[in-house]
Design a protein around this motif. Structure first.
Motif, PDB file in Angstrom:
ATOM      1  N   LEU A   1      -4.548  -7.438  -8.833  1.00 55.81           N
ATOM      2  CA  LEU A   1      -4.157  -6.046  -9.061  1.00 55.81           C
ATOM      3  C   LEU A   1      -3.836  -5.331  -7.754  1.00 55.81           C
ATOM      4  O   LEU A   1      -2.755  -4.747  -7.597  1.00 55.81           O
ATOM      5  CB  LEU A   1      -5.273  -5.305  -9.801  1.00 55.81           C
ATOM      6  N   ILE A   2      -4.773  -5.366  -6.800  1.00 58.56           N
ATOM      7  CA  ILE A   2      -4.591  -4.625  -5.549  1.00 58.56           C
ATOM      8  C   ILE A   2      -3.525  -5.279  -4.679  1.00 58.56           C
ATOM      9  O   ILE A   2      -2.590  -4.620  -4.212  1.00 58.56           O
ATOM     10  CB  ILE A   2      -5.919  -4.513  -4.778  1.00 58.56           C
ATOM     11  N   GLY A   3      -3.641  -6.588  -4.444  1.00 56.88           N
ATOM     12  CA  GLY A   3      -2.671  -7.280  -3.606  1.00 56.88           C
ATOM     13  C   GLY A   3      -1.262  -7.207  -4.168  1.00 56.88           C
ATOM     14  O   GLY A   3      -0.293  -6.964  -3.433  1.00 56.88           O
ATOM     15  N   GLY A   4      -1.143  -7.405  -5.476  1.00 57.34           N
ATOM     16  CA  GLY A   4       0.170  -7.336  -6.101  1.00 57.34           C
ATOM     17  C   GLY A   4       0.764  -5.947  -6.047  1.00 57.34           C
ATOM     18  O   GLY A   4       1.964  -5.762  -5.791  1.00 57.34           O
ATOM     19  N   SER A   5      -0.059  -4.936  -6.276  1.00 57.12           N
ATOM     20  CA  SER A   5       0.422  -3.555  -6.237  1.00 57.12           C
ATOM     21  C   SER A   5       0.832  -3.149  -4.821  1.00 57.12           C
ATOM     22  O   SER A   5       1.820  -2.425  -4.635  1.00 57.12           O
ATOM     23  CB  SER A   5      -0.661  -2.611  -6.776  1.00 57.12           C
ATOM     24  N   LEU A   6       0.076  -3.624  -3.824  1.00 58.90           N
ATOM     25  CA  LEU A   6       0.475  -3.388  -2.433  1.00 58.90           C
ATOM     26  C   LEU A   6       1.836  -4.010  -2.163  1.00 58.90           C
ATOM     27  O   LEU A   6       2.702  -3.398  -1.527  1.00 58.90           O
ATOM     28  CB  LEU A   6      -0.561  -3.984  -1.474  1.00 58.90           C
ATOM     29  N   GLY A   7       2.028  -5.233  -2.660  1.00 63.96           N
ATOM     30  CA  GLY A   7       3.296  -5.919  -2.459  1.00 63.96           C
ATOM     31  C   GLY A   7       4.469  -5.160  -3.058  1.00 63.96           C
ATOM     32  O   GLY A   7       5.520  -5.004  -2.422  1.00 63.96           O
ATOM     33  N   ILE A   8       4.294  -4.669  -4.279  1.00 62.43           N
ATOM     34  CA  ILE A   8       5.365  -3.928  -4.953  1.00 62.43           C
ATOM     35  C   ILE A   8       5.789  -2.718  -4.131  1.00 62.43           C
ATOM     36  O   ILE A   8       6.982  -2.515  -3.847  1.00 62.43           O
ATOM     37  CB  ILE A   8       4.914  -3.486  -6.359  1.00 62.43           C
ATOM     38  N   ASP A   9       4.824  -1.898  -3.742  1.00 56.10           N
ATOM     39  CA  ASP A   9       5.157  -0.641  -3.067  1.00 56.10           C
ATOM     40  C   ASP A   9       5.636  -0.853  -1.634  1.00 56.10           C
ATOM     41  O   ASP A   9       6.567  -0.178  -1.178  1.00 56.10           O
ATOM     42  CB  ASP A   9       3.945   0.295  -3.080  1.00 56.10           C
ATOM     43  N   LEU A  10       5.005  -1.778  -0.919  1.00 58.10           N
ATOM     44  CA  LEU A  10       5.407  -2.000   0.468  1.00 58.10           C
ATOM     45  C   LEU A  10       6.783  -2.662   0.544  1.00 58.10           C
ATOM     46  O   LEU A  10       7.593  -2.350   1.416  1.00 58.10           O
ATOM     47  CB  LEU A  10       4.361  -2.847   1.192  1.00 58.10           C
ATOM     48  N   ARG A  11       7.065  -3.550  -0.372  1.00 60.40           N
ATOM     49  CA  ARG A  11       8.389  -4.190  -0.403  1.00 60.40           C
ATOM     50  C   ARG A  11       9.460  -3.160  -0.739  1.00 60.40           C
ATOM     51  O   ARG A  11      10.575  -3.215  -0.203  1.00 60.40           O
ATOM     52  CB  ARG A  11       8.390  -5.335  -1.416  1.00 60.40           C
ATOM     53  N   SER A  12       9.126  -2.213  -1.615  1.00 61.23           N
ATOM     54  CA  SER A  12      10.094  -1.171  -1.972  1.00 61.23           C
ATOM     55  C   SER A  12      10.414  -0.267  -0.788  1.00 61.23           C
ATOM     56  O   SER A  12      11.451   0.407  -0.781  1.00 61.23           O
ATOM     57  CB  SER A  12       9.568  -0.329  -3.140  1.00 61.23           C
TER      58      SER A  12
END
Length: 278
Positions: free
Chosen positions: A10-21
């Motif tokens: 949840l946390i790692g994936g959500s970080l990935g989504i927002d930081l990649r954006s």
């Protein structure tokens, strides 16, 4: 910035989504090959692997494993990093993590994004999870100011609110607003379960929003609750003793039928509660 994320839940994936954006290049590491494929397919990361051989060129490494695995994970990734890489984590307890991990890696800075849901795993990852949330960093005296600045910039990219504080003060604060509520909530559920079957059955039928709200965190992930107690033991016990003392005072007021005094306590609580709801 080239950023690595170990642990694509949840946390790692959500970080990935927002930081990649925000234009960052994201490298994901997971124990499961299927998780790596899912992360790539969903656009959560640019690349992903179950091995650590993709980490050499990273500027920032975010460890998103359970608390018990943070230090051991850092030991595993260190041989694959360049010496300037910043390592941070997302654990909800900081003092023991900072103490151990800052000795393993001079560029380690403890971190704790104050966001989450009841879900877990890569499928639970979502955009904007950290918007408006506090993102705490707990540097040491040896931490380079420029590294703190880089992490604050990352938090701002997530639309989070960065806070810098001492690790022990962090642990004492979260013991009250995060870890203590879990134990209180668990005790509430346990107390109900000790009632005779007829009372328990009616209570389960009548339970509504009040019980749902106060019991929610006590009915969550038991592993996470144990980790809170194990790694923040001293501060959690301190807050539990304080809570017990205050509960005893309320019991005393009710036994003595001191209704005006009880009303005074409840009035103060009502006035002060809003200050905790940022």
């Amino acid at each position: 910035m080239k950023i690595g994320i170990v642990g694509l839940g949840l946390i790692g994936g959500s970080l990935g989504i927002d930081l990649r954006s925000q234009g960052h290049q994201i490298t994901g590491i997971s124990r499961q090959e299927t998780t790596c494929k899912t992360a790539i397919a969903k656009g959560i990361v640019d690349r992903a692997s179950t091995k650590f051989d993709l980490l050499q060129d990273l500027e920032l490494m975010i460890v998103c494993t359970p608390i018990s695995a943070i230090a051991s994970t850092i030991k595993q990734i260190i041989p694959h990093l360049n010496t300037d890489t910043i390592i941070t984590d997302v654990g909800s307890v900081k003092s023991p993590i900072v103490k151990e991990c800052s000795q393993l890696w001079s560029n380690f800075i403890g971190g704790h994004p104050m966001a989450g849901t009841a879900e877990s795993g890569i499928e639970a990852a979502q955009a904007n999870l950290f918007t408006g949330a506090a993102y705490v960093f707990t540097p040491t005296e040896q931490t380079k100011p420029e590294n703190i600045a880089k992490l604050k910039a990352i938090a701002l990219d997530l639309n989070a609110v960065p806070y810098i504080c001492d690790a022990q003060i962090h642990d004492r604060a979260v013991s009250y607003i995060s870890h203590l509520p879990v134990m209180i909530s668990a005790s509430l559920i346990q107390a109900c379960l000790q009632e005779p079957p007829d009372t328990l059955q009616l209570a389960q039928i009548l339970a509504s929003s009040g019980f749902r709200d106060t019991s929610r965190v006590g009915g969550g992930n038991p592993e996470l609750g144990v980790m809170m107690a194990k790694y923040n033991r001293t501060e959690l016990l301190r807050s539990l003793y304080s809570y017990r003392d205050n509960l005893d005072e309320i019991i005393d007021l009710i036994e003595a039928e001191s209704w005006d005094s009880l009303a005074g306590v409840l009035k103060v609580n009502g006035e002060e509660r809003s200050k905790f709801l940022n």
